[in-house]
Design a protein around this motif. Sequence first.
Motif, mmCIF file in Angstrom:
data_model
loop_
_atom_site.group_PDB
_atom_site.id
_atom_site.type_symbol
_atom_site.label_atom_id
_atom_site.label_comp_id
_atom_site.label_asym_id
_atom_site.label_seq_id
_atom_site.Cartn_x
_atom_site.Cartn_y
_atom_site.Cartn_z
ATOM 1 N N MET A 291 38.325 43.439 53.673
ATOM 2 C CA MET A 291 38.637 43.051 52.299
ATOM 3 C C MET A 291 37.625 43.655 51.323
ATOM 4 N N MET A 292 36.358 43.574 51.664
ATOM 5 C CA MET A 292 35.317 44.053 50.769
ATOM 6 C C MET A 292 35.345 45.572 50.627
ATOM 7 N N SER A 293 35.859 46.261 51.639
ATOM 8 C CA SER A 293 35.853 47.719 51.607
ATOM 9 C C SER A 293 36.718 48.284 50.486
ATOM 10 N N VAL A 294 37.704 47.513 50.054
ATOM 11 C CA VAL A 294 38.620 48.021 49.023
ATOM 12 C C VAL A 294 38.235 47.557 47.620
ATOM 13 N N MET A 295 37.253 46.677 47.507
ATOM 14 C CA MET A 295 36.915 46.099 46.215
ATOM 15 C C MET A 295 36.486 47.143 45.181
ATOM 16 N N ASP A 296 35.726 48.161 45.623
ATOM 17 C CA ASP A 296 35.271 49.188 44.681
ATOM 18 C C ASP A 296 36.451 49.921 44.058
ATOM 19 N N GLU A 297 37.541 50.051 44.825
ATOM 20 C CA GLU A 297 38.729 50.729 44.321
ATOM 21 C C GLU A 297 39.584 49.804 43.464
ATOM 22 N N VAL A 298 39.670 48.542 43.853
ATOM 23 C CA VAL A 298 40.592 47.603 43.215
ATOM 24 C C VAL A 298 40.036 47.012 41.922
ATOM 25 N N LEU B 298 33.962 39.032 38.717
ATOM 26 C CA LEU B 298 35.016 39.276 39.692
ATOM 27 C C LEU B 298 34.442 39.507 41.083
ATOM 28 N N PHE B 299 33.378 40.279 41.143
ATOM 29 C CA PHE B 299 32.773 40.584 42.443
ATOM 30 C C PHE B 299 32.222 39.323 43.101
ATOM 31 N N LYS B 300 31.613 38.463 42.292
ATOM 32 C CA LYS B 300 31.090 37.202 42.834
ATOM 33 C C LYS B 300 32.235 36.329 43.361
ATOM 34 N N MET B 301 33.362 36.330 42.641
ATOM 35 C CA MET B 301 34.517 35.561 43.100
ATOM 36 C C MET B 301 35.039 36.114 44.422
ATOM 37 N N ALA B 302 35.074 37.451 44.518
ATOM 38 C CA ALA B 302 35.543 38.075 45.752
ATOM 39 C C ALA B 302 34.635 37.696 46.926
ATOM 40 N N LEU B 303 33.346 37.661 46.677
ATOM 41 C CA LEU B 303 32.394 37.308 47.733
ATOM 42 C C LEU B 303 32.528 35.849 48.167
ATOM 43 N N SER B 304 32.907 34.980 47.216
ATOM 44 C CA SER B 304 32.965 33.549 47.526
ATOM 45 C C SER B 304 34.313 33.103 48.081
ATOM 46 N N VAL B 305 35.295 34.019 48.125
ATOM 47 C CA VAL B 305 36.650 33.646 48.545
ATOM 48 C C VAL B 305 36.664 33.033 49.938
ATOM 49 N N PHE B 306 35.704 33.425 50.766
ATOM 50 C CA PHE B 306 35.689 32.963 52.153
ATOM 51 C C PHE B 306 35.271 31.504 52.276
ATOM 52 N N PRO C 174 38.087 47.914 39.412
ATOM 53 C CA PRO C 174 38.209 48.606 38.122
ATOM 54 C C PRO C 174 39.632 48.656 37.580
ATOM 55 N N GLN C 175 40.633 48.439 38.440
ATOM 56 C CA GLN C 175 42.020 48.513 38.004
ATOM 57 C C GLN C 175 42.552 47.190 37.466
ATOM 58 N N ILE C 176 41.832 46.113 37.704
ATOM 59 C CA ILE C 176 42.295 44.791 37.310
ATOM 60 C C ILE C 176 42.076 44.579 35.810
ATOM 61 N N LYS C 177 43.130 44.155 35.119
ATOM 62 C CA LYS C 177 43.002 43.827 33.696
ATOM 63 C C LYS C 177 42.554 42.376 33.593
ATOM 64 N N THR C 178 41.426 42.147 32.970
ATOM 65 C CA THR C 178 40.841 40.810 32.970
ATOM 66 C C THR C 178 39.886 40.641 31.794
ATOM 67 N N ASN C 179 39.614 39.392 31.442
ATOM 68 C CA ASN C 179 38.576 39.112 30.453
ATOM 69 C C ASN C 179 37.296 38.636 31.120
ATOM 70 N N MET C 180 37.219 38.822 32.436
ATOM 71 C CA MET C 180 36.000 38.539 33.181
ATOM 72 C C MET C 180 35.235 39.838 33.419
ATOM 73 N N SER C 181 33.943 39.728 33.562
ATOM 74 C CA SER C 181 33.132 40.913 33.846
ATOM 75 C C SER C 181 33.337 41.345 35.297
ATOM 76 N N GLN C 182 33.016 42.610 35.566
ATOM 77 C CA GLN C 182 33.102 43.095 36.945
ATOM 78 C C GLN C 182 32.184 42.281 37.861
ATOM 79 N N ASN C 183 31.057 41.845 37.314
ATOM 80 C CA ASN C 183 30.121 41.045 38.101
ATOM 81 C C ASN C 183 30.731 39.696 38.474
#
Length: 244
Positions: free
Chosen positions: A150-157, A170-178, A159-168
């Motif tokens: 899952m984490m391997s694709v985050m760098d690609e995915v 989003l990345f923290k949310m991705a890390l905490s999903v588990f 930047p493509q997400i339209k959001t009012n959240m910062s990349q930081n």
Amino acid sequence: TKEVKLLSIYRDTYLSINGKYSKVNAAYSWGGPELAISTINRNLDLNIEKYATVNFKILANIVDSVGGIEVKVDQSILKNLNAYIKNMNHLNGGNSSTIKSAGTYTLDGNQAVAYSRIRYTAGGDLARAGRQREVLQKIFDKAKSNPLKMMSVMDEVLPQIKTNMSQNELFKMALSVFKYDIKDQQGFPWDQKEMKYYGTYYGFPTTLKENAIRAHKYLFGTDNYQVSDELSRINQKIIYRAGY
């Protein structure tokens, strides 16, 4: 609580979009995610502030990143599924194979998006929303079992997400999903009347007020929620127009 509840809002639901009444999915096409979120907030008495919106390509990438998802394909959706798979190959690129017969399959990204899009079968948009939640649930479960993929694709995915959240953020949310679990998934409105209004089919909540109260019970455990004056006015307008 680390417990997630999903709530789909059916695309044909007749709601107020800044005072103009139409299908709720019109909000996104008229004003992007900002208008979609404000519409949901006004019609359900919510206070959503953050959003992240993805397209077909991102969803396919995420499914591929976790190694596909296992789905039971029923004969009744086979024709529609294969038509959408071909369409996804055209839109996203790729050569995902069509499904020859009913059964349980591990769907790749384009196939999973195609499965999520099926609408013109039994259950219509209600069934489609259920399939969308099923795909999200299976992505979630697969990602938790193999976080490195899952984490391997985050760098690609990301930047493509339209959001009012910062990349930081989003990345923290991705890390905490588990750490999280999807506890429940349902669709809004629970009760509706499907009917034509000036030649177009809509889903009229029966009633918006009662469905909003149920939404607050489902999402927050609130008993006997008292709706706002604005929601009450919207509710009365919908009742008048639906004639029930």
